[in-house]
Design a protein around this motif. Sequence first.
Motif, PDB file in Angstrom:
ATOM      1  N   ARG A 151      11.640   9.685  -2.655  1.00 40.33           N
ATOM      2  CA  ARG A 151      11.747   8.069  -2.971  1.00 40.33           C
ATOM      3  C   ARG A 151      11.674   7.622  -4.479  1.00 40.33           C
ATOM      4  O   ARG A 151      12.674   7.061  -5.026  1.00 40.33           O
ATOM      5  N   VAL A 152      10.865   8.340  -5.330  1.00 40.62           N
ATOM      6  CA  VAL A 152      10.819   8.065  -6.559  1.00 40.62           C
ATOM      7  C   VAL A 152      12.003   8.538  -7.452  1.00 40.62           C
ATOM      8  O   VAL A 152      12.548   8.027  -8.168  1.00 40.62           O
ATOM      9  N   GLN A 153      12.257   9.803  -7.087  1.00 43.18           N
ATOM     10  CA  GLN A 153      13.453  10.683  -7.479  1.00 43.18           C
ATOM     11  C   GLN A 153      14.565   9.675  -7.452  1.00 43.18           C
ATOM     12  O   GLN A 153      15.298   9.543  -8.534  1.00 43.18           O
ATOM     13  N   ALA A 154      14.993   9.324  -6.282  1.00 39.81           N
ATOM     14  CA  ALA A 154      16.053   8.381  -5.909  1.00 39.81           C
ATOM     15  C   ALA A 154      16.013   6.971  -6.550  1.00 39.81           C
ATOM     16  O   ALA A 154      17.211   6.811  -7.017  1.00 39.81           O
ATOM     17  N   SER A 155      14.833   6.419  -6.533  1.00 32.51           N
ATOM     18  CA  SER A 155      14.798   5.156  -6.987  1.00 32.51           C
ATOM     19  C   SER A 155      14.896   5.110  -8.702  1.00 32.51           C
ATOM     20  O   SER A 155      15.651   4.092  -9.347  1.00 32.51           O
ATOM     21  N   CYS A 156      14.172   5.839  -9.131  1.00 34.39           N
ATOM     22  CA  CYS A 156      14.063   5.837 -10.757  1.00 34.39           C
ATOM     23  C   CYS A 156      15.269   6.622 -11.316  1.00 34.39           C
ATOM     24  O   CYS A 156      15.584   5.738 -12.487  1.00 34.39           O
ATOM     25  N   ALA A 157      15.496   7.521 -10.940  1.00 34.29           N
ATOM     26  CA  ALA A 157      16.901   8.304 -11.652  1.00 34.29           C
ATOM     27  C   ALA A 157      17.988   7.730 -11.602  1.00 34.29           C
ATOM     28  O   ALA A 157      19.011   7.795 -12.384  1.00 34.29           O
ATOM     29  N   MET A 158      18.417   6.505 -10.711  1.00 34.49           N
ATOM     30  CA  MET A 158      19.527   5.807 -10.767  1.00 34.49           C
ATOM     31  C   MET A 158      19.582   4.835 -11.879  1.00 34.49           C
ATOM     32  O   MET A 158      20.836   4.593 -12.531  1.00 34.49           O
ATOM     33  N   CYS A 159      18.514   4.730 -12.736  1.00 37.79           N
ATOM     34  CA  CYS A 159      18.648   3.897 -13.861  1.00 37.79           C
ATOM     35  C   CYS A 159      18.201   4.648 -15.328  1.00 37.79           C
ATOM     36  O   CYS A 159      18.538   4.185 -16.262  1.00 37.79           O
ATOM     37  N   HIS A 160      17.377   5.591 -15.039  1.00 39.29           N
ATOM     38  CA  HIS A 160      16.650   6.197 -16.313  1.00 39.29           C
ATOM     39  C   HIS A 160      16.415   7.663 -16.054  1.00 39.29           C
ATOM     40  O   HIS A 160      16.241   7.880 -14.881  1.00 39.29           O
ATOM     41  N   SER A 161      15.892   8.290 -16.997  1.00 36.75           N
ATOM     42  CA  SER A 161      15.470   9.755 -16.807  1.00 36.75           C
ATOM     43  C   SER A 161      14.114   9.925 -16.151  1.00 36.75           C
ATOM     44  O   SER A 161      13.465   8.888 -16.548  1.00 36.75           O
ATOM     45  N   LEU A 162      14.038  10.708 -15.399  1.00 33.40           N
ATOM     46  CA  LEU A 162      12.513  11.033 -14.895  1.00 33.40           C
ATOM     47  C   LEU A 162      11.331  11.332 -15.781  1.00 33.40           C
ATOM     48  O   LEU A 162      10.394  11.214 -15.447  1.00 33.40           O
ATOM     49  N   ASP A 163      11.841  11.806 -16.855  1.00 35.01           N
ATOM     50  CA  ASP A 163      10.896  12.250 -18.018  1.00 35.01           C
ATOM     51  C   ASP A 163      10.063  10.943 -18.654  1.00 35.01           C
ATOM     52  O   ASP A 163       9.018  10.889 -18.841  1.00 35.01           O
ATOM     53  N   TYR A 164      10.593   9.929 -18.256  1.00 36.16           N
ATOM     54  CA  TYR A 164      10.132   8.612 -18.506  1.00 36.16           C
ATOM     55  C   TYR A 164       8.773   8.427 -17.872  1.00 36.16           C
ATOM     56  O   TYR A 164       7.635   7.908 -18.151  1.00 36.16           O
ATOM     57  N   ILE A 165       8.486   9.022 -16.581  1.00 34.84           N
ATOM     58  CA  ILE A 165       7.481   8.907 -15.633  1.00 34.84           C
ATOM     59  C   ILE A 165       6.316   9.766 -16.331  1.00 34.84           C
ATOM     60  O   ILE A 165       5.223   9.425 -16.852  1.00 34.84           O
ATOM     61  N   VAL A 166       6.659  11.070 -16.748  1.00 35.32           N
ATOM     62  CA  VAL A 166       5.868  12.068 -17.565  1.00 35.32           C
ATOM     63  C   VAL A 166       5.235  11.391 -18.806  1.00 35.32           C
ATOM     64  O   VAL A 166       4.254  11.408 -19.139  1.00 35.32           O
ATOM     65  N   MET A 167       5.913  10.823 -19.204  1.00 41.26           N
ATOM     66  CA  MET A 167       5.818  10.211 -20.642  1.00 41.26           C
ATOM     67  C   MET A 167       4.907   9.075 -20.709  1.00 41.26           C
ATOM     68  O   MET A 167       4.196   9.043 -21.467  1.00 41.26           O
ATOM     69  N   ASN A 168       4.920   8.176 -19.761  1.00 38.61           N
ATOM     70  CA  ASN A 168       4.180   7.054 -19.642  1.00 38.61           C
ATOM     71  C   ASN A 168       2.916   7.457 -18.794  1.00 38.61           C
ATOM     72  O   ASN A 168       1.910   6.543 -18.737  1.00 38.61           O
ATOM     73  N   SER A 169       2.478   8.467 -18.305  1.00 37.71           N
ATOM     74  CA  SER A 169       1.579   8.703 -17.504  1.00 37.71           C
ATOM     75  C   SER A 169       0.137   8.784 -18.262  1.00 37.71           C
ATOM     76  O   SER A 169      -0.697   8.561 -17.417  1.00 37.71           O
ATOM     77  N   TRP A 170       0.355   9.147 -19.452  1.00 42.20           N
ATOM     78  CA  TRP A 170      -1.023   9.105 -20.185  1.00 42.20           C
ATOM     79  C   TRP A 170      -1.663   7.880 -20.389  1.00 42.20           C
ATOM     80  O   TRP A 170      -2.933   7.706 -20.539  1.00 42.20           O
ATOM     81  N   PHE A 171      -1.025   6.660 -20.133  1.00 42.82           N
ATOM     82  CA  PHE A 171      -1.766   5.559 -20.222  1.00 42.82           C
ATOM     83  C   PHE A 171      -1.510   4.514 -19.102  1.00 42.82           C
ATOM     84  O   PHE A 171      -2.012   3.379 -19.333  1.00 42.82           O
ATOM     85  N   GLN A 172      -0.783   4.900 -18.171  1.00 42.80           N
ATOM     86  CA  GLN A 172      -0.684   3.942 -16.870  1.00 42.80           C
ATOM     87  C   GLN A 172      -1.658   4.049 -15.631  1.00 42.80           C
ATOM     88  O   GLN A 172      -1.650   5.405 -15.216  1.00 42.80           O
ATOM     89  N   ASP A 173      -2.620   3.084 -15.484  1.00 39.53           N
ATOM     90  CA  ASP A 173      -3.332   2.958 -14.393  1.00 39.53           C
ATOM     91  C   ASP A 173      -2.435   2.262 -13.330  1.00 39.53           C
ATOM     92  O   ASP A 173      -1.537   2.129 -13.495  1.00 39.53           O
ATOM     93  N   ARG A 174      -3.184   1.939 -12.145  1.00 39.50           N
ATOM     94  CA  ARG A 174      -2.555   1.231 -10.973  1.00 39.50           C
ATOM     95  C   ARG A 174      -1.903  -0.102 -11.412  1.00 39.50           C
ATOM     96  O   ARG A 174      -0.807  -0.444 -11.298  1.00 39.50           O
ATOM     97  N   ALA A 175      -2.704  -0.792 -12.436  1.00 41.14           N
ATOM     98  CA  ALA A 175      -2.161  -2.061 -12.938  1.00 41.14           C
ATOM     99  C   ALA A 175      -0.954  -1.995 -13.647  1.00 41.14           C
ATOM    100  O   ALA A 175      -0.092  -2.644 -13.572  1.00 41.14           O
TER     101      ALA A 175
END
Length: 81
Positions: free
Chosen positions: A18-42
Amino acid sequence: MQADESSIQLAPGDGVERVQASCAMCHSLDYIVMNSWFQDRAGWEKTVNKMVKVMGAPLTPEDAAAVVDYLVANYGKPAAP
């Protein structure tokens, strides 16, 4: 046109498709990995809500919740001790 995301491997887990299908329609999935260092649930909730409300991502509330759950479980900032 969708970018070739075949070289980006997200962590396996509930909701990864679901994440791959939903997120990749607008931007690269590497944004997920790049943002993971500072994103908590909120942070992930705020990001996903912005994608839906501001950017127009076509996610139902259930889809958005599943995406957030996946991101927190696999790319969430570790909780402080």
